[in-house]
Design an enzyme around this catalytic site. Structure first.
Site, short mmCIF file in Angstrom:
data_model
loop_
_atom_site.label_atom_id
_atom_site.label_comp_id
_atom_site.label_asym_id
_atom_site.label_seq_id
_atom_site.Cartn_x
_atom_site.Cartn_y
_atom_site.Cartn_z
N CYS A 1 0.80 -1.22 0.00
CA CYS A 1 0.00 0.00 0.00
C CYS A 1 0.84 1.28 0.00
O CYS A 1 1.42 1.62 -1.02
CB CYS A 1 -1.00 -0.05 1.16
SG CYS A 1 -2.36 1.11 0.95
N ARG B 1 -12.75 6.48 -0.56
CA ARG B 1 -11.75 5.49 -0.12
C ARG B 1 -12.14 4.12 -0.64
O ARG B 1 -13.32 3.76 -0.67
CB ARG B 1 -11.66 5.46 1.40
CG ARG B 1 -11.04 6.70 1.99
CD ARG B 1 -10.51 6.44 3.38
NE ARG B 1 -9.28 5.66 3.36
CZ ARG B 1 -8.09 6.16 3.06
NH1 ARG B 1 -7.95 7.43 2.75
NH2 ARG B 1 -7.04 5.40 3.08
N HIS C 1 -3.17 -5.38 2.79
CA HIS C 1 -2.78 -5.42 4.20
C HIS C 1 -3.36 -6.68 4.82
O HIS C 1 -3.93 -7.52 4.15
CB HIS C 1 -3.38 -4.24 4.97
CG HIS C 1 -2.89 -2.91 4.58
ND1 HIS C 1 -1.71 -2.40 5.03
CD2 HIS C 1 -3.45 -1.95 3.82
CE1 HIS C 1 -1.56 -1.18 4.56
NE2 HIS C 1 -2.59 -0.88 3.82
N1 GLN Z 1 -1.98 6.96 1.95
C1 GLN Z 1 -2.30 6.04 0.97
C2 GLN Z 1 -3.72 6.09 0.45
O1 GLN Z 1 -4.67 6.34 1.19
C3 GLN Z 1 -1.92 4.66 1.48
C4 GLN Z 1 -2.81 4.10 2.57
C5 GLN Z 1 -2.38 2.79 3.13
O2 GLN Z 1 -1.18 2.42 3.17
N2 GLN Z 1 -3.34 2.04 3.65
O3 GLN Z 1 -3.89 5.88 -0.74
#
Ligand code: GLN
Length: 241
Positions: A94, A128, A194
Site C-alpha cells: 500500500c 476510499r 494489508h
Molecule cells: N496513503 C495512501 C492512500 O490512502 C496509502 C494508505 C495505506 O497504506 N493504507 O492511498
C-alpha cells in the site's frame, strides 16, 4: 542457507498488522531449518541494500508518507532504485508500494515526490477504497489466488514497463477501474493488500521466499509445510469475499 531480510521503515509504515508479514516470512524459513536475520531500517538509519536478500516495506497513511520523505531522499531513494534494478526481491504494501512509484498526489493536492523505482504513479480520490478483496496473481508472479484487505484513497496507474501483480476478482485493486492489482517488476512485488497479507496466503509467501533463495543460491526447493490452518483461513475468506 539463510536469508537476510530488511524491514524498511518499521517505525512509520506498519498499518493493520503489516509486521505480521515479517513474522510469517521468518517462521516459514525457520520451520524448514533455513536461517533468517531481520534488520530494521527506520528513519535516520542508512544501510547498503546489497547486503540483503529481501526487503519488506509496509503501508502507511498520507501523513506517514510525508514524514518519511526527507529521509527517503537522503540516500535510500538511490539505494532502492539500484537494488530494484539489480533484482533484489521486495514486497511493498500500500503506502510502501506507492512510495516505490514516481509520486503520490493526495486528494487535497499535496504532492509527495517519491523515487520512481517503479514506473507508476498514484493520485488520491475522494472515495476510499476499503474492504476485503481478492485477486489472482499473474503466472509470472506465482499464479496464486490472494485474499487481502485494502484501504486506500490513492488510485495507482501503471506505466508500460511494469506488469500488474494480478487481476482483481472482487474489490478495487490499483484504481477500481482497470481490473489490475499491484505491480510486478523484476523481483519487486507491490500490492494494496494489508491484513497482514502473508499468513493467510502461504503460496504467495513461498513464492517470495523461493524467489529470494533462488537469487541467492541458484536453486532452492522449499519443503512443503503443514498449512492446514493457513489454508483454512485463506479458503474461508475466499468464500466470503
Ligand atoms: N496513503 C495512501 C492512500 O490512502 C496509502 C494508505 C495505506 O497504506 N493504507 O492511498
Amino acid at each position: 542457507m539463510e536469508l537476510k531480510i530488511c524491514h524498511m521503515y518499521p517505525d512509520v509504515l506498519n498499518l493493520y498488522g503489516d509486521r505480521g508479514d515479517i513474522i510469517c516470512l521468518s517462521r516459514r524459513l525457520q520451520w524448514r531449518g533455513i536461517g533468517v536475520q531481520v534488520t530494521r531500517l527506520p528513519i535516520g538509519r542508512q544501510a547498503a541494500l546489497s547486503g540483503f536478500d529481501l526487503v519488506f516495506i509496509g503501508g502507511g497513511q498520507d501523513f506517514e508518507q510525508q514524514v518519511l520523505l526527507e529521509d527517503l531522499h537522503r540516500g535510500k531513494d538511490r539505494e532502492i532504485r539500484a537494488a530494484v534494478e539489480d533484482g533484489l526481491p521486495f514486497l511493498a504494501i500500500c503506502g510502501g508500494y506507492q512510495m516505490l512509484g514516481s509520486y503520490y498526489e493526495t486528494f487535497d493536492g499535496q504532492r509527495c515526490d517519491f523515487i520512481g523505482a517503479l514506473d507508476l504513479y498514484t493520485v488520491g480520490s475522494k472515495k476510499r477504497m476499503i474492504g476485503n478483496y481478492k485477486f489472482q496473481c499473474e503466472p509470472e508472479a506465482g499464479g496464486s489466488l490472494v485474499v487481502g484487505f485494502e484501504n486506500h484513497s490513492g488510485k495507482t496507474r501503471l506505466g508500460g514497463s511494469v506488469r500488474p501483480l494480478g487481476k482483481v476478482l472482487s474489490g478495487y485493486g490499483n484504481n477500481g477501474e482497470d481490473g489490475t492489482e499491484g505491480a510486478h517488476y523484476k523481483n519487486v512485488f507491490g500490492t494494496y493488500s494489508h491484513g497482514p497479507l502473508l499468513p493467510k496466503n502461504p503460496a504467495f509467501c513461498d513464492h517470495l521466499l523461493q524467489t529470494a533463495l533462488e537469487r541467492k543460491y541458484g536453486r532452492a526447493e522449499l519443503e512443503p509445510l503443514d498449512d492446514a490452518a493457513e489454508l483454512f483461513a485463506h479458503d474461508e475468506m475466499a468464500k466470503r469475499i
